[in-house]
Design an enzyme around this catalytic site. Structure first.
Site, PDB file in Angstrom:
ATOM      1  N   LYS A 151       0.924  -1.494   0.264  1.00  0.00           N
ATOM      2  CA  LYS A 151      -0.206  -0.082   0.105  1.00  0.00           C
ATOM      3  C   LYS A 151       0.907   0.956  -0.179  1.00  0.00           C
ATOM      4  CE  LYS A 151      -4.366  -2.416   1.991  1.00  0.00           C
ATOM      5  NZ  LYS A 151      -4.679  -2.832   3.632  1.00  0.00           N
ATOM      6  N   GLN A 198      -5.089  -1.727   9.512  1.00  0.00           N
ATOM      7  CA  GLN A 198      -5.101  -2.629   8.965  1.00  0.00           C
ATOM      8  C   GLN A 198      -5.592  -3.769   9.847  1.00  0.00           C
ATOM      9  OE1 GLN A 198      -3.810  -3.374   6.269  1.00  0.00           O
ATOM     10  NE2 GLN A 198      -4.064  -5.475   5.967  1.00  0.00           N
ATOM     11  N   ASP A 203     -11.023   3.335   3.443  1.00  0.00           N
ATOM     12  CA  ASP A 203     -11.606   1.584   4.057  1.00  0.00           C
ATOM     13  C   ASP A 203     -13.045   1.669   4.047  1.00  0.00           C
ATOM     14  OD1 ASP A 203      -9.517  -0.450   3.961  1.00  0.00           O
ATOM     15  OD2 ASP A 203      -8.780   0.008   6.162  1.00  0.00           O
TER      16      ASP A 203
HETATM   17  N1  GUN Z   1      -6.928  -6.492   6.314  1.00  0.00           N
HETATM   18  C1  GUN Z   1      -7.844  -7.589   4.731  1.00  0.00           C
HETATM   19  N2  GUN Z   1      -7.859  -6.451   3.789  1.00  0.00           N
HETATM   20  C2  GUN Z   1      -7.753  -5.447   4.440  1.00  0.00           C
HETATM   21  C3  GUN Z   1      -8.488  -4.332   4.082  1.00  0.00           C
HETATM   22  O1  GUN Z   1      -8.948  -4.638   3.072  1.00  0.00           O
HETATM   23  N3  GUN Z   1      -8.198  -2.964   5.011  1.00  0.00           N
HETATM   24  C4  GUN Z   1      -7.704  -3.127   5.648  1.00  0.00           C
HETATM   25  N4  GUN Z   1      -7.470  -2.202   6.994  1.00  0.00           N
HETATM   26  N5  GUN Z   1      -7.188  -4.529   6.641  1.00  0.00           N
HETATM   27  C5  GUN Z   1      -7.420  -5.609   5.913  1.00  0.00           C
END
Ligand code: GUN
Length: 294
Positions: free
Chosen positions: A52, A96, A119
């Site tokens: 990311k 996350q 998100d």
């Molecule tokens: N863990 C797995 N997929 C995601 C996501 O799209 N965002 C976040 N914050 N955590 C995750």
């Protein structure tokens, strides 16, 4: 059979975002700024967050990685979130998941300012999504919708079966596929671990979206000819022949199912790369939202 190339589409989207960023900068404004909060040392989470952050660089965004220890107290994580909420330099941020067991995930997600929740996990944004209002759509379902749109796959009136009911993929994609729109207007069935005779649903599906996390779960006997397959699974499977010691496997037995499918996403290179591209898209949106709100 056509393979849906998520890598190619995600690169196109990143190019489009890069162009937007250049526009923003040429007007004398600051580029979008995304922050990512990572708690602990989970290998997969470290990889995702690393991707990311490096993707931000690729499109000209600013990024900040907030790395916190596994044993952080919930109250200290909440105050970090409050800091990010108040920081005017940051347009959007993510926490996350998964979080360590001693932290109440619900409390954390509720603490994020919905205007910075790129998100789309805050109930305010999830509710807006369910009502077809403009908001942040969770990145993975958003990526699936974008793939269906760019490949011009007909979804109206189709039987869409979603396998899995997680808050971050199964449930939101089932809502989005059912909403009025293109893509959308599907008749959606959500099947899960308690479903009796799951195959009876998948065999009648025009579109299968699998977000279960069991490698090779969907077999050719479970699908009909011409089905569209969207595989969201990304499970690490031990493999001593690989330099990393593992390989990534999807939910779908790709080699057998592809013979019957009209479209299919590979793993890796299907939905995975789209998730990051759509997170960047949400961050770009966040910048304009914040500008209007402040
Ligand atoms: N863990 C797995 N997929 C995601 C996501 O799209 N965002 C976040 N914050 N955590 C995750």
């Amino acid at each position: 059979m056509e393979i849906i190339d998520g890598k190619k589409i995600s690169n196109q989207i990143k190019e489009e975002i890069k162009y937007e960023v250049q526009n923003i900068i040429s007007k004398g404004d600051k580029p979008p700024h995304l922050a990512a909060v990572l708690v602990g040392e989970d290998g997969a989470s470290l990889t995702y967050v690393g991707s990311k952050v490096s993707s931000c660089k690729q499109v000209g965004f600013k990024s900040t990685l907030v790395k916190l220890p596994e044993n952080i107290k919930e109250i200290d994580l909440l105050s970090k979130i409050a800091e990010l909420n108040d920081n005017k330099e940051i347009d959007g941020f993510i926490v996350q998941l998964p979080l360590p067991k001693h932290i109440d995930e619900e409390k954390i997600l509720l603490a994020v300012n919905p205007n910075k929740d790129v998100d789309g996990f805050h109930p305010t944004n999830f509710g807006k999504m369910a009502l077809n209002m403009k908001t942040f759509i969770p990145a993975t379902p958003f990526g699936i919708m974008e793939l269906l749109k760019r490949y011009k796959i007909e979804t109206s009136g189709k039987n869409t079966v979603v396998i899995g009911r997680s808050n971050i993929v199964g449930r939101p994609i089932s809502i989005l596929m059912n909403l009025k729109g293109i893509p959308g207007d599907s008749t959606v069935t959500v099947v899960h671990s308690r479903t009796v005779n799951l195959e009876s649903y998948t065999k009648n599906a025009d579109i299968i979206i699998s977000a279960l996390g069991i490698p090779g779960f969907v077999k050719k006997e479970m699908v009909k000819k011409g089905v569209v397959i969207i595989d969201v699974g990304i499970t690490r499977v031990k493999d001593n022949n690989s330099t990393r010691g593992y390989v990534i496997r999807g939910d779908v037995d790709f080699n057998s199912v592809k013979e019957k499918a009209s479209y299919i996403t590979p793993v890796p290179g299907g939905v995975g790369p789209m998730t990051i591209a759509m997170l960047l898209k949400n961050t770009l949106l966040s910048k304009s939202l914040l500008k209007n709100n402040y």
